[in-house]
Design an enzyme around this catalytic site. Structure first.
Site, PDB file in Angstrom:
ATOM      1  N   CYS A 272      -2.460   9.192   2.217  1.00  0.00           N
ATOM      2  CA  CYS A 272      -2.107   8.608   0.923  1.00  0.00           C
ATOM      3  C   CYS A 272      -3.200   8.875  -0.101  1.00  0.00           C
ATOM      4  O   CYS A 272      -2.949   8.887  -1.288  1.00  0.00           O
ATOM      5  CB  CYS A 272      -1.879   7.108   1.079  1.00  0.00           C
ATOM      6  SG  CYS A 272      -3.269   6.277   1.854  1.00  0.00           S
TER       7      CYS A 272
ATOM      8  N   GLU B  80       0.881  -1.174   0.000  1.00  0.00           N
ATOM      9  CA  GLU B  80       0.000   0.000   0.000  1.00  0.00           C
ATOM     10  C   GLU B  80       0.909   1.211   0.000  1.00  0.00           C
ATOM     11  O   GLU B  80       1.487   1.554   1.037  1.00  0.00           O
ATOM     12  CB  GLU B  80      -0.877   0.008   1.267  1.00  0.00           C
ATOM     13  CG  GLU B  80      -1.903  -1.086   1.345  1.00  0.00           C
ATOM     14  CD  GLU B  80      -3.017  -0.915   0.329  1.00  0.00           C
ATOM     15  OE1 GLU B  80      -3.173   0.181  -0.241  1.00  0.00           O
ATOM     16  OE2 GLU B  80      -3.733  -1.895   0.095  1.00  0.00           O
TER      17      GLU B  80
HETATM   18  P1  NAD Z   1       8.255   5.029   4.695  1.00  0.00           P
HETATM   19  O1  NAD Z   1       8.326   4.246   3.451  1.00  0.00           O
HETATM   20  O2  NAD Z   1       9.332   6.005   4.980  1.00  0.00           O
HETATM   21  O3  NAD Z   1       8.209   4.076   5.985  1.00  0.00           O
HETATM   22  C1  NAD Z   1       7.182   3.136   6.152  1.00  0.00           C
HETATM   23  C2  NAD Z   1       7.647   2.073   7.122  1.00  0.00           C
HETATM   24  O4  NAD Z   1       8.702   1.331   6.522  1.00  0.00           O
HETATM   25  C3  NAD Z   1       8.205   2.600   8.446  1.00  0.00           C
HETATM   26  O5  NAD Z   1       7.731   1.780   9.477  1.00  0.00           O
HETATM   27  C4  NAD Z   1       9.701   2.458   8.271  1.00  0.00           C
HETATM   28  O6  NAD Z   1      10.403   2.298   9.474  1.00  0.00           O
HETATM   29  C5  NAD Z   1       9.768   1.187   7.460  1.00  0.00           C
HETATM   30  N1  NAD Z   1      11.017   1.008   6.706  1.00  0.00           N
HETATM   31  C6  NAD Z   1      11.918   1.932   6.330  1.00  0.00           C
HETATM   32  N2  NAD Z   1      12.915   1.345   5.627  1.00  0.00           N
HETATM   33  C7  NAD Z   1      12.617   0.027   5.559  1.00  0.00           C
HETATM   34  C8  NAD Z   1      13.241  -1.096   4.938  1.00  0.00           C
HETATM   35  N3  NAD Z   1      14.374  -0.972   4.258  1.00  0.00           N
HETATM   36  N4  NAD Z   1      12.641  -2.299   5.048  1.00  0.00           N
HETATM   37  C9  NAD Z   1      11.475  -2.433   5.715  1.00  0.00           C
HETATM   38  N5  NAD Z   1      10.834  -1.405   6.321  1.00  0.00           N
HETATM   39  C10 NAD Z   1      11.408  -0.194   6.237  1.00  0.00           C
HETATM   40  O7  NAD Z   1       6.822   5.713   4.660  1.00  0.00           O
HETATM   41  P2  NAD Z   1       6.266   6.795   5.667  1.00  0.00           P
HETATM   42  O8  NAD Z   1       7.001   8.069   5.395  1.00  0.00           O
HETATM   43  O9  NAD Z   1       6.233   6.247   7.037  1.00  0.00           O
HETATM   44  O10 NAD Z   1       4.743   6.940   5.193  1.00  0.00           O
HETATM   45  C11 NAD Z   1       4.342   7.842   4.210  1.00  0.00           C
HETATM   46  C12 NAD Z   1       4.079   7.126   2.918  1.00  0.00           C
HETATM   47  O11 NAD Z   1       3.127   6.087   3.148  1.00  0.00           O
HETATM   48  C13 NAD Z   1       3.444   8.020   1.888  1.00  0.00           C
HETATM   49  O12 NAD Z   1       4.011   7.765   0.626  1.00  0.00           O
HETATM   50  C14 NAD Z   1       1.992   7.610   1.901  1.00  0.00           C
HETATM   51  O13 NAD Z   1       1.305   7.897   0.718  1.00  0.00           O
HETATM   52  C15 NAD Z   1       2.096   6.147   2.178  1.00  0.00           C
HETATM   53  N6  NAD Z   1       0.845   5.608   2.719  1.00  0.00           N
HETATM   54  C16 NAD Z   1       0.117   4.766   1.942  1.00  0.00           C
HETATM   55  C17 NAD Z   1      -1.092   4.266   2.408  1.00  0.00           C
HETATM   56  C18 NAD Z   1      -1.908   3.320   1.581  1.00  0.00           C
HETATM   57  O14 NAD Z   1      -2.790   2.674   2.131  1.00  0.00           O
HETATM   58  N7  NAD Z   1      -1.674   3.189   0.292  1.00  0.00           N
HETATM   59  C19 NAD Z   1      -1.545   4.636   3.681  1.00  0.00           C
HETATM   60  C20 NAD Z   1      -0.782   5.502   4.445  1.00  0.00           C
HETATM   61  C21 NAD Z   1       0.434   5.982   3.945  1.00  0.00           C
END
Ligand code: NAD
Length: 509
Positions: free
Chosen positions: A275, A241
Site C-alpha cells: 500500500c 487502512e
Molecule cells: P480487498 O478490499 O479486496 O479485501 C480486503 C479484505 O476485505 C479481504 O479479507 C476480503 O475478503 C474482505 N472483504 C471483501 N469484501 C468485503 C465486504 N463486503 N465486507 C467486509 N470484508 C470484505 O483488498 P485486497 O485486494 O485484499 O488488498 C489490497 C488493497 O489493500 C490495496 O488497495 C492496498 O493498498 C490495501 N492495503 C492497505 C494497507 C494500509 O495499511 N493502508 C496495507 C495493505 C494493503
C-alpha cells in the site's frame, strides 16, 4: 513459468493456491454469518477476563505469544512465501516486522493508556482526568499483500489495549492466519482471545455487521466503503487502512544514486504490491536523465522468479490484469518503456517496468497500480512536483529526496506519512502512527495512537472541594445574573483577568 490457478471457493471450503506454481496448498472452511457471530460471542467472554488483567499480566502473555511466533518464524515465512508468492527473504522480513509490533505494543500499552490529569479550567475545585479503557471485541479484516504484518498492526495493538480479536484474513492468504490462531490458542490462557474466521467477502461482511466494538479494516478503498456502510447499521466505529498512490520527489540537490536505489526498492519490493509502494516519481529537470539511467541500471540487476529472485509471483491474476491495463493505457498515451512492459508479462510474473514521458492523464499516474512499475515524470520546479504529488484522491505515504529543502517539501505533502531521504522508513518505526487521509482511509495503527485507537476515552470530573458559588445547582442567589455578567466580562471580555490571560499567552509565545 507455471500458469496460475485462481482462488476458487466450493460451497463450504476455500482453496488456497500457490501463485508461483498453481499448486493447491490447503483448504479452509468458509464460515457462515452465524459462525462469525458465535466467534464474536466467545471473544466477548474472553475480553471480559483479559480486560481485567493488569498490564503486566497482559504483557507477560503477549511476550509468550511473541516468543511462540518467533519459534515458528520459518514455518510462518514459508506459508507466506507459498500463499502470497513473495520471495522467502521478503516473507521472513514480514515475520520480523510483525513480531516487532507485538513487542512494541506490549511494551507501550501501559504508558499509552495512562490516565492523564488535565486543567479543570474555571472549575478549579475539580480534578479532571482522561482515561483509556479497552473497547471489548475488535474485528480485524486483512488483505493478502502482507498477510501477517498488516493485520498484526491492528491485532497486536488491540490485544495490548485489553481487547479480544476476531480476525478475517484475505481469501487469498488464509493459511498463515489459521496457523497464527493455532499458536495463539496454545499460548494465551484464554483460548478465544484471538480467533480467525476464514472465508471471502461474505464472511468479512458478516464480521462488519456483527456485534464487535470496532472494525479495523485493511484493503481497497471500494471494500472499505462497503465495510463502513455495513458497520453503520450498529454504529460500529471503523478504522480504515486503504490503498495509496504514493509519490516520490527527487530534487536537483538530492543524492541521485541513493534516491534511485531507494526508488527501485520502494517501487518493487513485494513486486510492487504494497500500500506504501512508490507508485510515481517526480524528478527535477536537472537530474532527471541521470536518475532514470540509475534506476534502469538498478532494475536490470534484479531477477524475477526462482528461489533467488528479487521479485516473486504476483499474488492474483486479477492484479496482473490491472497492471497490464495500466501499462497498455500508458503506452497508448505516449509513455516510453525502458525495461519490462506489457509484452514481458508471463503468467503471474511481471518484469519490473520503468516508464518515462508519463502524465496525469494516464491510469498509471492516478489509479493504484499495485505492481512492479516505476513511472518517472520530469518536473520544472519543486512547486510543480508538490502540486502533482498532491494531485490524488489518496494520501497514504510519500517520500522526498532533497538537500536543505527536504523538510519544507515534506511538510507540503498531503499524506499521512513521509520519509525523507529514504522510502518506507515510517513503516519500520513502530512508534510512528501509520495511516492515511482521503481515499487512503482514516484512523491510525502503530505507535501510542495505534494503541489508543482500540480504546474508549473516558472523561472524569471529580469535585474535590466545595466552593460557595456552585454552578451545578438550581439554588442560586437572586443577583446571580448580575454576577454572571460580571464574570463574562472579567474572564472573556475586557476585564482585568481576561487581559492578564491574553498578556500571559503573548509572553509565552
Ligand atoms: P480487498 O478490499 O479486496 O479485501 C480486503 C479484505 O476485505 C479481504 O479479507 C476480503 O475478503 C474482505 N472483504 C471483501 N469484501 C468485503 C465486504 N463486503 N465486507 C467486509 N470484508 C470484505 O483488498 P485486497 O485486494 O485484499 O488488498 C489490497 C488493497 O489493500 C490495496 O488497495 C492496498 O493498498 C490495501 N492495503 C492497505 C494497507 C494500509 O495499511 N493502508 C496495507 C495493505 C494493503
Amino acid at each position: 513459468m507455471a500458469t496460475v490457478a485462481s482462488t476458487t471457493t466450493t460451497t463450504d471450503r476455500l482453496s488456497s493456491f500457490n501463485p508461483a506454481t498453481g499448486e493447491l496448498i490447503a483448504t479452509v472452511p468458509i464460515l457462515t454469518p452465524a459462525e462469525v457471530d458465535a466467534a464474536v460471542v466467545r471473544a466477548r467472554t474472553a475480553a471480559a477476563s483479559w480486560s481485567h488483567l493488569s498490564f503486566e499480566a497482559r504483557t507477560e502473555e503477549l511476550i509468550s505469544f511473541r516468543k511462540a511466533l518467533a519459534a515458528h518464524a520459518d514455518e510462518l515465512a514459508d506459508l507466506i512465501h507459498r500463499e502470497n508468492g513473495k520471495p522467502e527473504l521478503e516473507a521472513l522480513v514480514e515475520v520480523m516486522m510483525a513480531l516487532g509490533h507485538v513487542q512494541h505494543a506490549a511494551a507501550r500499552a501501559e504508558t499509552a493508556m495512562e490516565p492523564r490529569r488535565v486543567s479543570a479550567g474555571m472549575l478549579a475545585n475539580f480534578r479532571a482526568t482522561i482515561s483509556y479503557h479497552p473497547l471489548g471485541v475488535v474485528g480485524v479484516i486483512g488483505p493478502w499483500n502482507y498477510p501477517l504484518y498488516t493485520p498484526m498492526g491492528s491485532i497486536a495493538y488491540a490485544l495490548a489495549a485489553g481487547n479480544a480479536v476476531v480476525w478475517k484474513p484475505s481469501e487469498l492468504t488464509p493459511l498463515v492466519a489459521v496457523r497464527v490462531a493455532e499458536i495463539a490458542r496454545e499460548t494465551f490462557a484464554l483460548p478465544d482471545l484471538l480467533q480467525v474466521v476464514t472465508g471471502a467477502g461474505t464472511t468479512g461482511a458478516a464480521l462488519a455487521k456483527s456485534a464487535v466494538d470496532k472494525i479495523a479494516f485493511t484493503g481497497s478503498a471500494g471494500t472499505g466503503k462497503r465495510v463502513m456502510i455495513a458497520a453503520a447499521e450498529r454504529l460500529t466505529p471503523v478504522l480504515l487502512e486503504l490503498g495509496g498512490k504514493d509519490p516520490m520527489i527527487v530534487a536537483e540537490d538530492a543524492d541521485v544514486e541513493k534516491a534511485a536505489e531507494a526508488c527501485v526498492y520502494g517501487a518493487l519490493t513485494n513486486a510492487g504490491q504494497a500500500c506504501i509502494s512508490v507508485e510515481r516519481v517526480y524528478v527535477a529537470e536537472a537530474v532527471h536523465d541521470r536518475f532514470v539511467e540509475e534506476v534502469v541500471k538498478n532494475v536490470r540487476q534484479l531477477k524475477t522468479g526462482g528461489d533467488d529472485g528479487h521479485l516473486g509471483a504476483m499474488t492474483s491474476p486479477a492484479q496482473v490484469a490491472i497492471v497490464r491495463d495500466h501499462l497498455d493505457d500508458a503506452v497508448a498515451k505516449g509513455a516510453v518503456v525502458h525495461t519490462g512492459g506489457a509484452a514481458a508479462i508471463s503468467g503471474n510474473y511481471i518484469q519490473p517496468t520503468v516508464l518515462t514521458n508519463v502524465d496525469h492523464h494516464m491510469k498509471v499516474m492516478h489509479d493504484e497500480t499495485f505492481g512492479p512499475i516505476i513511472p518517472i515524470k520530469r518536473v520544472g520546479s519543486l512547486d510543480e512536483a508538490v502540486r502533482l504529488a498532491n494531485d490524488t484522491i489518496y494520501g497514504l505515504g510519500s517520500s522526498v529526496f532533497a538537500g536543505k529543502a527536504a523538510r519544507t517539501i515534506a511538510d507540503k505533502l498531503r499524506a499521512g506519512m513521509t520519509s525523507i531521504n529514504s522510502v518506507m522508513g515510517f513503516a519500520g518505526i513502530p512508534s510512528l502512527p501509520f495511516g492515511g487521509i482521503g481515499d487512503s482511509g482514516f484512523g491510525r495503527i502503530h505507535g501510542d495512537e495505534g494503541i489508543r485507537e482500540f480504546t474508549r476515552i473516558k472523561s472524569t470530573a471529580e469535585q474535590v472541594m466545595s466552593i460557595p458559588l456552585n454552578m451545578m445547582s438550581f439554588r442560586q442567589p437572586k443577583d446571580m445574573p448580575k454576577r454572571l455578567r460580571g464574570m463574562i466580562k472579567q474572564l472573556y471580555g475586557q476585564g482585568v483577568v481576561a487581559k492578564a490571560t491574553d498578556l500571559f499567552r503573548k509572553l509565552r509565545s
